[in-house]
Write a protein that holds these residues in place. Structure first.
Motif, short mmCIF file in Angstrom:
data_model
loop_
_atom_site.label_atom_id
_atom_site.label_comp_id
_atom_site.label_asym_id
_atom_site.label_seq_id
_atom_site.Cartn_x
_atom_site.Cartn_y
_atom_site.Cartn_z
N ALA A 117 -5.97 16.64 -3.21
CA ALA A 117 -5.36 15.85 -4.00
C ALA A 117 -4.73 14.81 -3.41
O ALA A 117 -4.77 13.52 -3.60
CB ALA A 117 -4.47 16.52 -5.12
N ILE A 118 -3.80 15.04 -2.32
CA ILE A 118 -3.27 14.12 -1.14
C ILE A 118 -4.23 13.16 -0.60
O ILE A 118 -4.04 12.07 -0.50
CB ILE A 118 -2.39 14.90 -0.52
CG1 ILE A 118 -1.15 15.46 -1.23
CG2 ILE A 118 -1.75 14.04 0.62
CD1 ILE A 118 -0.44 16.33 -0.31
N SER A 119 -5.09 14.09 -0.05
CA SER A 119 -6.28 13.20 0.56
C SER A 119 -6.89 12.20 -0.45
O SER A 119 -7.26 10.87 0.38
CB SER A 119 -7.51 14.12 1.20
OG SER A 119 -8.39 13.56 1.90
N GLU A 168 -7.99 6.38 -2.12
CA GLU A 168 -7.91 5.36 -3.32
C GLU A 168 -6.92 4.46 -2.54
O GLU A 168 -7.24 3.11 -3.12
CB GLU A 168 -7.08 6.14 -4.44
CG GLU A 168 -8.21 7.03 -5.21
CD GLU A 168 -7.81 7.86 -6.25
OE1 GLU A 168 -6.51 7.70 -6.71
OE2 GLU A 168 -8.42 8.77 -6.96
N THR A 169 -5.90 4.50 -2.17
CA THR A 169 -4.94 3.65 -1.68
C THR A 169 -5.61 2.86 -0.85
O THR A 169 -5.29 1.40 -0.72
CB THR A 169 -3.43 4.16 -1.24
OG1 THR A 169 -3.04 5.14 -2.36
CG2 THR A 169 -2.60 3.08 -0.73
N ILE A 170 -6.29 3.30 0.22
CA ILE A 170 -6.90 2.51 1.31
C ILE A 170 -8.08 1.61 0.56
O ILE A 170 -8.03 0.39 1.07
CB ILE A 170 -7.62 3.30 2.18
CG1 ILE A 170 -6.62 4.21 3.21
CG2 ILE A 170 -8.74 2.69 3.19
CD1 ILE A 170 -7.11 5.14 3.93
N MET A 191 -8.29 3.37 7.62
CA MET A 191 -7.35 4.83 7.54
C MET A 191 -5.88 4.77 8.60
O MET A 191 -5.07 5.04 8.03
CB MET A 191 -8.10 6.03 7.87
CG MET A 191 -7.23 7.53 7.86
SD MET A 191 -6.58 7.89 6.38
CE MET A 191 -7.82 8.72 5.58
N PRO A 192 -6.18 4.30 9.69
CA PRO A 192 -4.96 4.19 10.58
C PRO A 192 -3.74 3.34 9.97
O PRO A 192 -2.72 3.30 10.21
CB PRO A 192 -5.60 3.84 11.84
CG PRO A 192 -7.29 4.25 11.88
CD PRO A 192 -7.33 4.19 10.55
N GLN A 193 -4.56 2.36 9.53
CA GLN A 193 -3.35 1.26 8.80
C GLN A 193 -2.55 1.61 8.08
O GLN A 193 -1.44 1.29 7.62
CB GLN A 193 -4.10 0.02 8.29
CG GLN A 193 -5.01 -0.75 9.43
CD GLN A 193 -5.82 -1.87 8.76
OE1 GLN A 193 -6.62 -1.74 8.07
NE2 GLN A 193 -5.63 -3.04 9.07
N ALA A 198 0.60 -1.25 0.06
CA ALA A 198 0.22 0.02 0.04
C ALA A 198 0.88 1.24 0.22
O ALA A 198 0.60 2.31 -0.75
CB ALA A 198 -1.08 0.07 1.30
N LEU A 199 2.15 1.33 0.76
CA LEU A 199 3.06 2.25 0.93
C LEU A 199 3.45 2.56 -0.60
O LEU A 199 3.61 3.75 -1.00
CB LEU A 199 4.22 2.25 1.77
CG LEU A 199 3.58 2.27 3.24
CD1 LEU A 199 4.78 1.62 3.97
CD2 LEU A 199 3.27 3.52 3.80
#
Length: 466
Positions: free
Chosen positions: A411-413, A418-420, A427-429, A394-395
């Motif tokens: 945009a960062i949010s 999208e990655t989550i 979110m915390p993961q 995910a990173l």
């Protein structure tokens, strides 16, 4: 009766830094003068020649300036007024209110030892004091005399203290004070009387360790025919151990608090409340202090220095502070650490906006913001606990998205969301591992807002470092 214009003074000795007790006295003297439309005089009591330094004078002036305690006259130096003190001494001798004493130090020591042996209070026995019908010996050769004030033998000295109320001390409790040393330098109790007289001082705020000096000073005022100021003796400030803060024990300089990231308005607010109150008000402006400080509501009890309370007060002012101003203060803190904001200095105000609610000093704020200007070193425990094999894909996905997105919080949010969704995470993961790698710590404000203030290359590079 003529009403004199209010004139107060602050008279530090330049034998060290301006410590907290003197700073509080300066504040009270300043606030009282400003409340009454009066004037504040700065006097440097530098008669302790061996220990007085220009560096100390400079530090005192810097501390006053930082606190915003402007003065109307001064600095006036006592060592530049020796001729004036000699003139007053000569007049007192001529009027029979002072006299020369030729006792040697050895004689005085022997005098005290004899008094102790008899169980008496140690004091000068008046052997060189002129009296009617008393025959004095001829002055001994080779002995330079001191000059002593001829203190009244009977009666009381009484004054209505602005803090403690009526105080009475019998003249039998005090002896004939030395007012001029053999080298022509005046002693403290004499010099301050002449100074306060010449400078038209109407109100004297000082520490209550001076209560025992006041009877001598009042008697000298009377002997000179000079108007008496009103005295207010404020209680001492105690340290964490319950003992008095002083230059020699436990006190910290005012400038040390400036260097420690405290704001002057917070220090002024906190110092004012150490021995004075206005109802239950804990936080107030300089203007409010001046409006309220009329000399009443001063505590008779010692105040306890409370670093935690000072930090709380400073945190409140930090939250309200202008971010451009904070940015300048933080830039100075970073510079002291060898960090240059460089082209990113324009982002410092926004960084201060984001992080100041978490801080109690600008040093703490600089601790937070240093991650934007220097490499971070996440702790092994944070890395092991949060940057796991399960989250590494995910990173990598997030890093790829951040390489091409618009560099805005929104945009960062969106990239994070999208990655989550892609990796089935909460979110915390994802957010916590991102914080650990990019910020070097697991807890920060909203991660999208934090990342926006970094350079894109820094964020992507730190995410790839996993």
């Amino acid at each position: 009766m003529t009403i004199r214009k209010v004139r107060t003074r602050i008279a530090p000795s330049p034998t060290g830094f301006l410590h907290l007790g003197t700073a509080r006295t300066a504040l009270y003297s300043w606030a009282y003068a400003r409340h009454h439309g009066g004037e504040l005089v700065l006097r440097i009591e530098d008669t302790d020649v061996a220990r007085s330094t220009q560096d100390s004078v400079d530090q005192i002036l810097a501390s006053m300036k930082w606190l915003g305690l402007d003065f109307d006259e001064g600095p006036i130096y006592q060592m530049q007024r020796l001729a004036r003190y000699q003139e007053v001494v000569d007049r007192l001798i001529e009027q029979g209110k002072a006299y020369r004493c030729y006792c040697t130090p050895e004689e005085l020591d022997a005098m005290r030892e004899e008094q102790k042996a008899r169980g008496e209070k140690t004091r000068y026995d008046g052997r060189w004091r002129p009296e009617s019908g008393k025959l004095l010996p001829p002055p001994p050769e080779g002995v330079k005399p001191v000059v002593r004030f001829r203190n009244p033998l009977d009666g009381d000295v009484t004054w209505d203290d602005l803090v403690k109320g009526p105080i009475t001390i019998n003249n039998r409790e005090i002896d004939d004070l030395i007012i001029l040393r053999p080298d022509g330098v005046p002693t403290y109790n004499f010099a301050v009387v002449v100074d306060d007289w010449d400078m038209g001082i109407t109100h004297v705020f000082r520490g209550d360790e001076h209560v025992n000096n006041t009877p001598w000073q009042i008697n000298i005022f009377h002997a000179l025919g000079a108007p008496l100021p009103q005295f207010g003796h404020v209680p001492v400030i105690l340290g964490d151990d319950g003992l008095k803060l002083s230059k020699r024990r436990g006190a910290v300089s005012v400038t040390a608090y400036e260097e420690g990231g405290y704001l002057p308005e917070a220090m002024l607010n906190y110092l004012a409340r150490l021995g004075w109150s206005h109802g239950d008000d804990e936080l107030f402006t300089r203007e409010q202090l001046v409006a309220w400080f009329d000399g009443s509501h001063l505590s008779k009890s010692p105040a306890q220095w409370d670093p935690a309370k000072l930090s709380w007060v400073n945190a409140q002012y930090l939250k309200q502070a202008d971010d451009e101003r904070l940015a300048r203060l933080v830039a100075d803190q970073l510079k002291q650490r060898g960090l240059d904001a460089g082209g990113r200095a324009g982002r410092l105000p926004a960084m201060c906006t984001l992080f100041k609610d978490r801080c109690s000093t600008t040093v703490e704020l600089a601790d937070w913001l240093s991650m934007y200007f220097a490499p971070v070193h996440p702790g092994e425990q944070d890395l092991a606990g949060h940057v796991t094999d399960a989250v590494r894909p995910a990173l990598a996905s997030l890093a790829a998205r951040l390489e091409t997105c618009d560099w805005t919080k929104a945009a960062i949010s969106q990239c994070i969301k999208e990655t989550i969704a892609e990796h089935g995470l909460k979110m915390p993961q994802l957010a916590i591992p991102v914080r650990v790698l990019v910020c070097g710590r697991a807890q920060t404000p909203s991660v999208d807002a934090v990342l926006e203030l970094f350079d894109r290359e820094t964020v992507v590079g730190r995410l790839h470092r996993r």
